[in-house]
Enzyme design. Sequence first.
Site, PDB file in Angstrom:
ATOM      1  N   GLU A 131       0.862  -1.185   0.000  1.00 54.45           N
ATOM      2  CA  GLU A 131       0.000   0.000   0.000  1.00 54.45           C
ATOM      3  C   GLU A 131       0.899   1.236   0.000  1.00 54.45           C
ATOM      4  OE1 GLU A 131      -2.613  -0.253   3.364  1.00 54.45           O
ATOM      5  OE2 GLU A 131      -3.511  -2.132   2.646  1.00 54.45           O
ATOM      6  N   SER A 136       7.692  -2.109   2.961  1.00 56.52           N
ATOM      7  CA  SER A 136       8.452  -3.075   3.764  1.00 56.52           C
ATOM      8  C   SER A 136       7.709  -3.392   5.063  1.00 56.52           C
ATOM      9  CB  SER A 136       9.828  -2.493   4.105  1.00 56.52           C
ATOM     10  OG  SER A 136      10.529  -2.170   2.935  1.00 56.52           O
ATOM     11  N   THR A 164       1.444  -6.094  -9.427  1.00 52.43           N
ATOM     12  CA  THR A 164       1.655  -6.764 -10.713  1.00 52.43           C
ATOM     13  C   THR A 164       0.310  -7.330 -11.190  1.00 52.43           C
ATOM     14  OG1 THR A 164       3.905  -7.305 -10.017  1.00 52.43           O
ATOM     15  CG2 THR A 164       2.992  -8.589 -11.856  1.00 52.43           C
ATOM     16  N   ARG A 288      35.243  -7.964 -29.857  1.00 52.68           N
ATOM     17  CA  ARG A 288      35.584  -6.539 -29.931  1.00 52.68           C
ATOM     18  C   ARG A 288      37.103  -6.337 -29.880  1.00 52.68           C
ATOM     19  NH1 ARG A 288      34.119  -1.547 -31.635  1.00 52.68           N
ATOM     20  NH2 ARG A 288      34.782   0.088 -30.202  1.00 52.68           N
ATOM     21  N   GLN A 357      29.701  -2.022 -18.867  1.00 52.21           N
ATOM     22  CA  GLN A 357      31.085  -1.538 -18.894  1.00 52.21           C
ATOM     23  C   GLN A 357      31.883  -2.256 -19.984  1.00 52.21           C
ATOM     24  OE1 GLN A 357      31.632   0.992 -17.025  1.00 52.21           O
ATOM     25  NE2 GLN A 357      33.752   1.299 -17.639  1.00 52.21           N
ATOM     26  N   GLY A 361      30.208   2.101 -24.950  1.00 51.57           N
ATOM     27  CA  GLY A 361      29.069   2.879 -25.452  1.00 51.57           C
ATOM     28  C   GLY A 361      27.939   1.991 -25.956  1.00 51.57           C
ATOM     29  N   GLU A 384       9.358  -8.058  -3.533  1.00 47.23           N
ATOM     30  CA  GLU A 384       9.387  -9.268  -2.688  1.00 47.23           C
ATOM     31  C   GLU A 384      10.366  -9.096  -1.535  1.00 47.23           C
ATOM     32  OE1 GLU A 384       8.296 -12.882  -3.380  1.00 47.23           O
ATOM     33  OE2 GLU A 384       6.811 -12.208  -4.813  1.00 47.23           O
ATOM     34  N   THR A 386      12.934  -5.748  -0.025  1.00 45.01           N
ATOM     35  CA  THR A 386      14.158  -5.087  -0.491  1.00 45.01           C
ATOM     36  C   THR A 386      15.391  -5.829   0.037  1.00 45.01           C
ATOM     37  OG1 THR A 386      14.277  -3.690   1.463  1.00 45.01           O
ATOM     38  CG2 THR A 386      12.995  -2.819  -0.401  1.00 45.01           C
TER      39      THR A 386
HETATM   40  C1  LIG Z   1       7.498  -3.295 -10.314  1.00 47.06           C
HETATM   41  C2  LIG Z   1       6.958  -3.645  -8.963  1.00 47.06           C
HETATM   42  C3  LIG Z   1       6.101  -4.725  -8.831  1.00 47.06           C
HETATM   43  C4  LIG Z   1       5.568  -5.036  -7.580  1.00 47.06           C
HETATM   44  N1  LIG Z   1       4.647  -6.052  -7.475  1.00 47.06           N
HETATM   45  C5  LIG Z   1       3.991  -6.224  -6.283  1.00 47.06           C
HETATM   46  C6  LIG Z   1       2.891  -7.130  -6.188  1.00 47.06           C
HETATM   47  O1  LIG Z   1       2.518  -7.800  -7.154  1.00 47.06           O
HETATM   48  N2  LIG Z   1       2.233  -7.221  -5.000  1.00 47.06           N
HETATM   49  C7  LIG Z   1       2.600  -6.494  -3.912  1.00 47.06           C
HETATM   50  O2  LIG Z   1       1.958  -6.617  -2.875  1.00 47.06           O
HETATM   51  N3  LIG Z   1       3.648  -5.619  -3.967  1.00 47.06           N
HETATM   52  C8  LIG Z   1       4.341  -5.471  -5.122  1.00 47.06           C
HETATM   53  N4  LIG Z   1       5.385  -4.579  -5.202  1.00 47.06           N
HETATM   54  C9  LIG Z   1       5.735  -3.784  -4.020  1.00 47.06           C
HETATM   55  C10 LIG Z   1       7.106  -4.121  -3.446  1.00 47.06           C
HETATM   56  O3  LIG Z   1       7.071  -5.351  -2.802  1.00 47.06           O
HETATM   57  C11 LIG Z   1       7.508  -2.937  -2.538  1.00 47.06           C
HETATM   58  O4  LIG Z   1       7.853  -1.863  -3.388  1.00 47.06           O
HETATM   59  C12 LIG Z   1       8.652  -3.283  -1.618  1.00 47.06           C
HETATM   60  O5  LIG Z   1       8.249  -4.206  -0.644  1.00 47.06           O
HETATM   61  C13 LIG Z   1       9.247  -2.053  -0.922  1.00 47.06           C
HETATM   62  O6  LIG Z   1       8.254  -1.254  -0.352  1.00 47.06           O
HETATM   63  P1  LIG Z   1       8.260   0.319  -0.608  1.00 47.06           P
HETATM   64  O7  LIG Z   1       8.367   0.501  -2.082  1.00 47.06           O
HETATM   65  O8  LIG Z   1       7.102   0.925   0.069  1.00 47.06           O
HETATM   66  O9  LIG Z   1       9.606   0.837   0.039  1.00 47.06           O
HETATM   67  P2  LIG Z   1       9.849   1.221   1.599  1.00 47.06           P
HETATM   68  O10 LIG Z   1       9.385   0.106   2.459  1.00 47.06           O
HETATM   69  O11 LIG Z   1       9.308   2.562   1.858  1.00 47.06           O
HETATM   70  O12 LIG Z   1      11.435   1.257   1.650  1.00 47.06           O
HETATM   71  C14 LIG Z   1      12.206   2.390   1.259  1.00 47.06           C
HETATM   72  C15 LIG Z   1      13.667   2.133   1.620  1.00 47.06           C
HETATM   73  O13 LIG Z   1      13.782   2.005   3.059  1.00 47.06           O
HETATM   74  C16 LIG Z   1      14.392   0.770   3.369  1.00 47.06           C
HETATM   75  N5  LIG Z   1      13.846   0.253   4.630  1.00 47.06           N
HETATM   76  C17 LIG Z   1      12.541   0.179   5.016  1.00 47.06           C
HETATM   77  N6  LIG Z   1      12.442  -0.351   6.242  1.00 47.06           N
HETATM   78  C18 LIG Z   1      13.701  -0.658   6.646  1.00 47.06           C
HETATM   79  C19 LIG Z   1      14.267  -1.242   7.806  1.00 47.06           C
HETATM   80  N7  LIG Z   1      13.505  -1.651   8.817  1.00 47.06           N
HETATM   81  N8  LIG Z   1      15.607  -1.383   7.861  1.00 47.06           N
HETATM   82  C20 LIG Z   1      16.413  -0.972   6.848  1.00 47.06           C
HETATM   83  N9  LIG Z   1      15.934  -0.406   5.711  1.00 47.06           N
HETATM   84  C21 LIG Z   1      14.603  -0.256   5.616  1.00 47.06           C
HETATM   85  C22 LIG Z   1      14.059  -0.146   2.203  1.00 47.06           C
HETATM   86  O14 LIG Z   1      14.950  -1.232   2.123  1.00 47.06           O
HETATM   87  C23 LIG Z   1      14.197   0.808   1.041  1.00 47.06           C
HETATM   88  O15 LIG Z   1      15.545   0.954   0.695  1.00 47.06           O
HETATM   89  C24 LIG Z   1       5.945  -4.277  -6.438  1.00 47.06           C
HETATM   90  C25 LIG Z   1       6.836  -3.193  -6.592  1.00 47.06           C
HETATM   91  C26 LIG Z   1       7.317  -2.866  -7.827  1.00 47.06           C
HETATM   92  C27 LIG Z   1       8.213  -1.654  -7.945  1.00 47.06           C
END
Ligand SMILES: Cc1cc2nc3c(=O)[nH]c(=O)nc-3n(C[C@H](O)[C@H](O)[C@H](O)COP(=O)(O)OP(=O)(O)OC[C@H]3O[C@@H](n4cnc5c(N)ncnc54)[C@H](O)[C@@H]3O)c2cc1C
Length: 404
Positions: A131, A136, A164, A288, A357, A361, A384, A386
Amino acid sequence: MAAFSLDLDEDQLQIQKWVHDFAENVIRPAAHEWDEREETPWPIIEEAAAIGLYSAEFCSNAFADPTGLTWPMISEEMCWGDAGITLAIFGSTLAVSGIVANGTGEQIVEWVPQCFGTPDKIQLGAFAVSEPDAGSDVSSLRTRAVYDDAKDEWTLNGTKTWITNGGIADVHVIVASVDPELGARGHASFVVPPGTPGLRMGQKFKKHGIRASHTAEVVLDDVRVPGRCLLGGKEKLDERLARAREGGSSRVQAAMATFEATRPLVGAQAIGIARAAYEFSLDYAKERVQFGRPIIENQAIAFKLADMKTDIDAARLLVWRAAWMAHSGKRFENGEGSMSKLKAGETAVRVTEEAIQILGGYGYVREYPVERWHRDAKIYTIFEGTSEIQRLVIARAISGVHIR
Ligand SMILES: Cc1cc2nc3c(=O)[nH]c(=O)nc-3n(C[C@H](O)[C@H](O)[C@H](O)COP(=O)(O)OP(=O)(O)OC[C@H]3O[C@@H](n4cnc5c(N)ncnc54)[C@H](O)[C@@H]3O)c2cc1C
């Protein structure tokens, strides 16, 4: 006791060749076009369905393999062809994993085939956890599911993001909170059947990579589903909530159960991209010529390729170990599922960058596939879980300390 072996058996080798041929002859030639169009590649999904590659039967047979290696192998071959198209074809398997991890036998039989449809009427599945304010930190989901006892009906409200196949899927599996005070332990998964009023697609995102895969918001506005759409059933949910309220352990967290099972498979996809970039840059480095000799004769280039190959093989071994452990019922005591996805995702980013790299180019322009592989690889350190979250899971598992 059988001797230890990492050899694939005859059946696996046959499937590997069949999938590789599809990746080489159908997926790869179409990759550039669908990356540029940034649309769901329906004709390719149709071809996959026509040969039985996109079907409930194929997926369940591949999952049934007792070694656990068949799915990672398929994922790697497909993504060697193209990751965006692979996610368009196999994005539905996320919904399938959500149903299989949380559903009853009856629910699995009812809903899994509907995530695929038939070659004449293709259907898609989507799995929606994330959401705008809960990425995370899945414990902070705001999507609510409220039960009406009299009607045996659940009403879902909220907004999901980054989903997705979101909004274009026929079957949406939605993770929602049934008791916000319990955080992640108050979550449950629901199937929203095809055509249910109130579910609609919000914004469709334009992305950095995997652009053939559709990613969008899913808006749930008074979405009403019958009681049988609660995965696992009401009785099991009530027992679980009661245990959680008493402060006892509630092992199953709906979203987490799904992600644990799928992480090695996601890692395998990343390896497919890395392998594609490694093979391409190895060939290129032999061809190359600069300063009168192939660039591979320079240690600076040859050592890059040696590191790329070593990292890819190391990542694959971690993925295969985790997939084998998951299939043989061994617990991930040290976060082995997370290790595999962490290593594979970071390897794919590094290897594809090194490939750019090596091509100089030519690596940076869209006439060559390498820059696309680099863009595609990056998602594997984000979705899935980070890379930071994978490290958190591993660190907590190995230390027993609640590291923040
Ligand atoms: C192309 C794409 C497809 C996706 N498909 C799906 C899907 O099908 N279903 C679904 O439910 N989700 C999906 N996602 C969501 C995806 O799982 C989330 O983007 C991901 O879990 C990260 O959440 P966020 O983007 O809110 O980042 P955030 O949670 O806001 O994280 C931002 C940064 O803070 C870091 N961070 C956060 N908490 C901590 C902590 N406790 N310690 C250290 N670092 C931290 C993170 O590692 C990251 O670097 C998709 C995302 C993308 C981009």
